[in-house]
Design an enzyme around this catalytic site. Structure first.
Site, PDB file in Angstrom:
ATOM      1  N   HIS A  62      39.793  23.949  41.283  1.00 16.84           N
ATOM      2  CA  HIS A  62      40.713  23.097  40.742  1.00 16.84           C
ATOM      3  C   HIS A  62      41.358  22.297  41.725  1.00 16.84           C
ATOM      4  CE1 HIS A  62      43.078  26.889  41.121  1.00 16.84           C
ATOM      5  NE2 HIS A  62      43.963  26.153  41.394  1.00 16.84           N
ATOM      6  N   CYS A 112      51.781  31.146  43.611  1.00 17.41           N
ATOM      7  CA  CYS A 112      50.398  30.888  44.435  1.00 17.41           C
ATOM      8  C   CYS A 112      50.609  29.557  45.116  1.00 17.41           C
ATOM      9  CB  CYS A 112      49.153  31.082  43.749  1.00 17.41           C
ATOM     10  SG  CYS A 112      48.856  29.623  42.428  1.00 17.41           S
TER      11      CYS A 112
END
Length: 705
Positions: A65, A216
């Site tokens: 992504h 993250c």
């Protein structure tokens, strides 16, 4: 996700054998649907994200992504591989591949796609249905959360069960984005077999409570997968577990009461945890974000074991402006100071770069260089004047960002990323209405306050997705703009003009007294808030293309005073070394260079070890230097540089005399005051060294300059 995936974006027979080929195959489908405008550019963005951290997950899942300027609208493509493709997961190849694309800057849209999908991927029924689905339209419907009767196929869950799971996962994702995280989310139903039987001997015992933080590098996919995985494992283990997801659209801090009541803490992160010191003093498990996804039950068991053994962690000082923005336990005065220092911290590099470039432009091209034509119209490679004009004009552009950056990052310190847009807009308006730095301070505080107020309003779920991208920037910018243009801009501009006129009118005794005051402030806390206030006052005066003579005198006095403490400590350790410990004598050698470079923190080790003697002595010397610099009429166009910018100083010889006077006075006072006490020897000396080192480690921070 109704508009994000269609049957044309599904490939149930993905034949690619590498992750690059898989991304290309799915991206080509996006191009064919008009969702991606530049295939190669988009794939380069996907590869760049993959290089940050592999996107393979346990359970045969790959989720490449990215955000990309080549994407026209948020899009999701799905491929199923019979052979499996290596996406870096520890348990082997992935057979379910999801390629997620979002337009550059579409943080909320990207977050909505990924958080919803991430939570669904933690549902075994959902992934099982994807592996058995027989046609592309049914697969797309299943991913969208629609009635999956046609998608389930043989061996899949019952349609009603799968639909409920998908809808619940989507609802959880929305709640995680928008609802305050201070209270636990209502637990989802759990199969009876997975719920542990309560201890019959203590049926009324309170459940074990855990707070967790997940994050993250992109703050999206793995952040929410880890949160969902931990929440599911917590329900299965019979514990109360609340997760704070520190995602790309900012984060809502857990209620301090929830943290205080917790029995343990889990950090599952690949970037620093914001406000980590909130969790100090509790049993803590600190792991990477993938551990939160792959082995949540082990983490819960581990933190419970630490709690039983009484293992706790100590605090950790926050390191970014947002992390220093404060929490609900601090007073308003403390928060205000930290918010203002957040803006100043981000502004200082622009001041240093722009100021030095302007000063170099004057040094190369002369003091008329500010009247030179644009280098776009006239630039001769072999002429020094052209180079001087180039440096000056670059520096002037950098200076143009000072007030917007100050206002933007004050708002950022208050409200995180949503505060940036109204803060920058308010700062730019401050320049437009000539409100200067005072206007920038007001605009930043107003912008942050407006955003914080908007975030507290309860809104319908249908509007939550557009809040960070559209609603908050639109409303907050309009409110800040109205106030700055119509209400407070003109009064602040008048106040700014009055302060400038007062500064320009300072002569004789008044100028000397101002220099002494600024010298005292520069040496009071050696890079702390008082030091930064004095430095910001000085840099505000020269942050124009053609600063006044008085403003340049103030800048000279501030820099001179800031050089005194480290140089004085270096001199004192040289002339009377026996009064100092061995560690201090070593620090004294480095202080020569630090002081000459206008880095006041060179004196922090000495001030930390003996504050009652060093700080007052430094303040006396700084006041003398500041007063003499103003009396001598020394001027400075550069905001930094120490002795290395002496050629840019007006009256350089007398300027150095002022610095030398303050250094000698401070060194003499320190020597006299230390001589009045007994010499530090033996164990006492060792203890002093250790104490100084420990204190210095806790206090050391970049000086405001």
């Amino acid at each position: 996700m109704s508009e994000m995936i269609t049957a044309e974006l599904v490939d149930l027979d993905l034949s690619a054998d590498t992750k690059e080929a898989a991304a290309r195959s799915l991206a080509e489908r996006m191009v064919a649907q008009g969702r991606v405008t530049d295939l190669e550019g988009f794939l380069a963005d996907v590869a760049a994200r993959e290089a940050q951290m592999p996107t393979g997950l346990d359970g045969g899942i790959g989720i490449p992504h990215c955000r990309s300027a080549h994407v026209t609208e948020p899009t999701l493509a799905f491929g199923r591989s019979a052979a499996g493709i290596d996406f870096g997961a520890p348990d082997g190849p992935a057979d379910l591949i999801f390629l997620i694309a979002a337009p550059a800057g579409a943080d909320d849209a990207h977050l909505t796609i990924l958080s919803s999908l991430a939570r669904q991927l933690m549902d075994a029924d959902f992934t099982s249905a994807l592996r058995s689905v027989r046609d592309a339209a049914a697969a797309a419907a299943l991913i969208r959360g629609e009635e999956p009767a046609r998608a389930a196929g043989e061996g899949a869950s019952a349609p009603e069960d799968t639909a409920v799971a998908s809808a619940a996962a989507s609802a959880d994702a929305t709640a995680a984005d928008t609802a305050p995280t201070g209270a636990p989310t209502a637990p989802a139903p759990v199969p009876a077999a997975s719920v542990p039987t309560p201890d019959a001997s203590a049926p009324d015992a309170a459940p074990f409570r855990i707070v967790a933080v997940t994050s993250c590098p992109t703050g999206i996919a793995h952040t929410y997968m880890a949160a969902e995985s931990l929440e599911n494992a917590g329900r299965a283990a019979g514990v109360e577990l609340v997760v704070e997801t520190q995602g790309s659209a900012g984060f809502t801090r857990l209620d301090p009461a929830v943290i205080a009541a917790a029995d343990g803490v889990i950090f599952a992160h690949d970037v620093p945890v914001r406000d980590k010191d909130r969790f100090a003093g509790k049993p803590t498990v600190d792991v990477g974000v993938k551990a939160g996804i792959n082995r949540p039950a082990e983490l819960i068991t581990e933190v419970r074991g630490k709690a039983e053994r009484g293992e706790v962690t100590s605090g950790s000082a926050p390191g970014t402006p947002v992390e220093r923005a404060g929490d609900s336990t601090e007073g308003y005065g403390t928060k205000l100071r930290k918010w203002l220092m957040s803006g100043v911290s981000y502004m200082v590099p622009f001041v240093a770069a722009g100021g030095l470039l302007i000063a170099l432009g004057f040094a190369i091209g002369g003091y008329e260089i500010n009247k030179a034509p644009s280098v776009m119209d006239h630039f001769v490679w072999t002429q020094a004047d052209s180079w001087g004009a180039l440096l000056f004009q670059i520096g002037a552009v950098a200076f143009g960002f000072l007030v917007p950056v100050l206002a933007g990052y004050i708002a950022y310190g208050m409200a995180d990323r949503p505060g940036l847009v109204p803060g920058f807009v308010g700062g730019a308006i401050s320049l437009t209405v000539n409100a200067g730095f005072l206007g920038g301070l007001a605009a930043g505080l107003i912008a942050g306050g407006v955003v914080m107020a908007i975030q507290k309003v309860r809104i319908p779920a249908a509007l939550r997705g557009i809040m960070p991208v559209v609603v908050i920037p639109l409303i907050s910018s309009a409110v800040v703009g109205f106030l700055m243009f119509v209400v407070i801009g003109k009064p602040i501009a008048e106040a700014q003009k009055g302060m400038t006129d007062w500064l320009n009118g300072l002569t004789g005794t008044n100028a000397v007294l101002l220099g002494a005051l600024l010298g005292l402030m520069m040496c009071f806390d050696l890079g702390g808030p008082v030091n930064k206030v004095a430095y910001a006052f000085a840099t505000a005066g020269i942050a124009v293309a053609d600063p006044s003579d008085s403003a340049m005198k103030v800048m000279a006095a501030v820099m001179a005073a800031g050089m005194v403490p480290p140089l004085a400590m270096a001199l004192a350790t040289t002339v009377r070394g026996k009064l100092f410990t061995r560690t201090e004598r070593e620090n004294g050698k480095a202080a020569w260079v630090l002081g000459a470079s206008f880095i006041s923190e060179g004196a922090i080790p000495f001030a930390a070890a003996d504050p009652l003697r060093v700080i007052p002595s430094s303040m006396v010397g700084g006041a003398i230097t500041g007063a003499l610099s103003m009396a001598f009429g020394a001027t400075l166009r550069a905001p930094h540089g120490g002795v290395f910018v002496v050629p840019l100083i007006g009256n350089p010889f007398l300027y150095l005399v002022a610095i030398a006077a303050g250094v000698c006075v401070t060194a003499a006072l320190v020597v006299v005051l230390k001589g009045l006490r007994k010499p530090v020897t033996g164990a006492a000396a060792s203890g002093a060294e250790n104490g100084a080192a420990a204190t210095t480690a806790g206090r050391k921070q970049p000086v405001a300059a």
